[in-house]
Enzyme design. Structure first.
Site, PDB file in Angstrom:
ATOM      1  N   GLY A   1     -24.829 -30.399   9.041  1.00 44.78           N
ATOM      2  CA  GLY A   1     -23.670 -30.275   8.160  1.00 44.78           C
ATOM      3  C   GLY A   1     -22.941 -31.584   7.971  1.00 44.78           C
TER       4      GLY A   1
ATOM      5  N   GLY B   1     -20.684 -33.939   8.847  1.00 48.19           N
ATOM      6  CA  GLY B   1     -19.892 -34.288  10.021  1.00 48.19           C
ATOM      7  C   GLY B   1     -18.843 -35.336   9.762  1.00 48.19           C
TER       8      GLY B   1
ATOM      9  N   ASP C   1     -16.251 -38.684  15.443  1.00 47.14           N
ATOM     10  CA  ASP C   1     -14.866 -38.831  14.998  1.00 47.14           C
ATOM     11  C   ASP C   1     -14.705 -38.582  13.504  1.00 47.14           C
ATOM     12  OD1 ASP C   1     -15.963 -41.123  13.879  1.00 47.14           O
ATOM     13  OD2 ASP C   1     -14.895 -42.518  15.186  1.00 47.14           O
ATOM     14  N   GLY C   2     -15.819 -38.445  12.783  1.00 48.66           N
ATOM     15  CA  GLY C   2     -15.730 -38.186  11.353  1.00 48.66           C
ATOM     16  C   GLY C   2     -15.306 -39.380  10.522  1.00 48.66           C
TER      17      GLY C   2
ATOM     18  N   ARG D   1     -18.203 -41.085  -2.809  1.00 40.36           N
ATOM     19  CA  ARG D   1     -19.572 -41.005  -3.315  1.00 40.36           C
ATOM     20  C   ARG D   1     -19.677 -39.963  -4.422  1.00 40.36           C
ATOM     21  NH1 ARG D   1     -24.175 -40.298   1.096  1.00 40.36           N
ATOM     22  NH2 ARG D   1     -23.262 -38.231   1.399  1.00 40.36           N
TER      23      ARG D   1
ATOM     24  N   ARG E   1     -29.514 -30.505  -0.020  1.00 34.95           N
ATOM     25  CA  ARG E   1     -30.633 -31.191   0.606  1.00 34.95           C
ATOM     26  C   ARG E   1     -31.730 -30.208   0.994  1.00 34.95           C
ATOM     27  NH1 ARG E   1     -27.375 -35.521   3.296  1.00 34.95           N
ATOM     28  NH2 ARG E   1     -25.255 -35.235   2.526  1.00 34.95           N
TER      29      ARG E   1
ATOM     30  N   ASP F   1     -32.542 -33.778   6.082  1.00 35.85           N
ATOM     31  CA  ASP F   1     -31.166 -33.665   5.613  1.00 35.85           C
ATOM     32  C   ASP F   1     -30.763 -34.857   4.756  1.00 35.85           C
ATOM     33  OD1 ASP F   1     -31.386 -34.750   8.428  1.00 35.85           O
ATOM     34  OD2 ASP F   1     -29.351 -35.414   7.964  1.00 35.85           O
ATOM     35  N   ASN F   2     -31.658 -35.835   4.597  1.00 36.40           N
ATOM     36  CA  ASN F   2     -31.398 -36.982   3.729  1.00 36.40           C
ATOM     37  C   ASN F   2     -32.313 -36.993   2.514  1.00 36.40           C
ATOM     38  OD1 ASN F   2     -29.375 -37.963   5.390  1.00 36.40           O
ATOM     39  ND2 ASN F   2     -30.752 -39.249   6.570  1.00 36.40           N
TER      40      ASN F   2
ATOM     41  N   ASP G   1     -27.729 -41.476   1.184  1.00 33.96           N
ATOM     42  CA  ASP G   1     -27.484 -41.931   2.562  1.00 33.96           C
ATOM     43  C   ASP G   1     -28.142 -43.273   2.840  1.00 33.96           C
ATOM     44  OD1 ASP G   1     -25.774 -39.926   3.296  1.00 33.96           O
ATOM     45  OD2 ASP G   1     -27.333 -38.611   4.030  1.00 33.96           O
TER      46      ASP G   1
END
Length: 501
Positions: free
Chosen positions: A97, A99, A132-133, A183, A190, A259-260, A269
């Protein structure tokens, strides 16, 4: 830098949002308000892209630091973190997900296309795990530079709308200045999004997601006899074409996890990505790719592997008979190799100036690449000099100088010239066509690092701005920026790139 209000309730309406993904059921995403920044400052607003998206540029000039840092949530936004899973270096992780990314919402651009606007580095989400995002300034600048360079090169890609500093530290191996990257994508769906629901046995969600993808990205497939099989074939086609384009410019993604890989067929990414200098098909830059899984020449095969994982999620939709579904999906994924080879060879023909097809063209291309590898030739510069040579035989010396042994390409040049005699284009027409596919300028790793170092250590963004300027016209000779075409000196070589998480 001047502090900007952190009042998230303050209205702002530079976006005309129409948030279709937010209308999907709750298991697809989690609502998430961006975290605040202490002293946001707008590094760069991509004004031409903002205009293309139909945004209010004047408002973004005024409030962009607050909006893109997360301090000011625009009217109509429905910020959320998307759920997905993924194979990371071959190992399946059922919950990944967003993050450190928050989807603000979607707009319809001036061409009628639906586009996501996402903040990357705007704080923790339910998918952050122990992260930490946040994003550090260096990776934000790298993604801005490379994504816009890919756009100028004509390669499908996510885009850079804005970059802001936050005034907050980010703790990695060192303490670094924090930043947020805005972005834009056709969507952020994905392969791993499909895997997320398959892993949970949620067949209804897989079907809903597939229907949504068809509606959003492949509406022409709605009336197909088997729309889900047609969807799989269309996604495979887009990815085969995309990865071929990567290889044509020496691009190495660096982290081709499922996931990319987007369903839309855009590059996404740009963490440890890099462009190859000296040609070597085994080139790896990513510090986390310790075994070369995602090396330059491995990318087509990894693309097929990732797409096979997508096919597994679609099997129940393709046919109720599991054996028949597997047979149909296997036909598609087996055909991927031929699709890729067709796109790659067509592009390589163009790079060496061929407008027609002959049976020996593959061998001609492969022999040049073998010479380049043996002679430690720079990938980009060699093809650009070949473009020049196509229009002026007097430039053979400059082309030969690309190789450690300048005499090495003589026999190949004789074969190439013999092949060209069987085509009817003039030398100037051929040279012009080659310059349109062989860039003079790419985002050289050492130039990116120089721009990042100046920004991080001295808050100097002049090198960042200069690099964006030259890369906006990669196929044009730009005498004022001639040094940007040069390969790195030995002391300037960048051997590793990092993802920034």
């Amino acid at each position: 830098m001047t502090s900007v209000s952190q009042d998230k309730s303050r209205p702002a309406a530079p976006f005309a949002f129409d948030n279709s993904y937010a209308r999907l059921p709750q298991q697809f995403h989690a609502p998430q308000t961006p975290s605040t920044a202490s002293e946001p400052w707008l590094i760069k607003l991509n004004e031409p892209l903002a205009e293309e998206l139909g945004l209010d540029v004047e408002t973004l000039r005024r409030d962009g630091a607050a909006i893109f840092s997360g301090n000011l949530v625009p009217e109509g936004a429905e910020p959320l973190a998307m759920a997905y899973a993924g194979h990371q270096f071959g190992s399946f992780v059922p919950t990944l997900g967003d993050g450190r990314a928050i989807l603000l919402g979607e707009v319809i651009d001036s061409h009628g296309r639906r586009r996501d606007i996402q903040l990357k580095g705007a704080g923790q989400t339910p998918f952050s795990r122990r992260g930490d995002g946040r994003a550090a300034l260096g990776p934000v600048l790298r993604e801005y530079i490379v994504s816009e360079a890919m756009q100028a090169l004509g390669i499908p890609t996510t885009r850079a709308l804005a970059a802001v500093t936050t005034g907050l530290p980010v703790y990695r191996e060192d303490v670094l200045p924090g930043a947020v990257f805005a972005r834009v994508a056709a969507s952020h769906i994905r392969v791993g999004t499909f895997q997320y629901f398959t892993a949970r046995g949620d067949a209804d969600a897989v079907r809903q997601l597939a229907d949504y993808v068809i509606d959003r990205h492949y509406p022409e497939l709605k009336d197909a006899g088997n729309p889900y099989l047609a969807l799989y074939e269309a996604i495979c086609e887009r990815q085969a074409a995309l990865i071929a384009r990567w290889l044509h410019v020496g691009f190495i993604h660096g982290v081709m996890n499922t996931d990319n890989m987007t369903i839309s067929g855009e590059t996404i990414d740009f963490g440890p990505c890099a462009f190859m200098d000296t040609y070597d098909p085994g080139t790896v830059f990513s510090s986390i790719d310790q075994h070369g899984r995602y090396a330059y020449a491995n990318q087509p095969g990894i693309g097929q592997w990732n797409l096979a994982r997508l096919g597994e999620t679609l099997l129940p939709l393709i046919d109720a008979d599991s054996e028949k579904a597997v047979e149909l999906a296997n036909t598609v994924i087996t055909g991927y190799g031929e699709r890729f080879q067709g796109h790659w060879l067509a592009g390589m023909r163009a790079k060496i100036g061929l407008a027609t097809e002959e049976g020996g063209d593959l061998a001609l291309v492969q022999s040049l690449l073998a010479l380049m590898q043996e002679g430690k030739a720079d990938f980009t510069l060699t093809f650009r000099r070949l473009s020049d040579l196509a229009g002026d035989d007097g430039l053979e010396g400059a082309f030969a100088a690309s190789f450690e042994n300048p005499e090495a390409p003589a026999a190949w040049l004789a074969d190439w010239r013999a092949r060209l005699t069987r085509e009817d284009r003039s030398p100037q027409e051929r040279a012009d066509a080659m310059r349109r596919v062989n860039p003079a300028f790419i985002p050289r790793n050492h130039r990116i690092e120089q721009a990042i170092t100046a920004a991080v250590e001295d808050a100097d963004f002049s090198l960042f701005a200069a690099l964006l300027a030259v890369l906006s016209k990669p196929y044009e000779d730009q005498p004022a920026y001639a040094p940007y075409a040069d390969p790195p000196q030995p002391s300037e070589r960048v051997l590793q790139t990092f993802c920034g998480t």
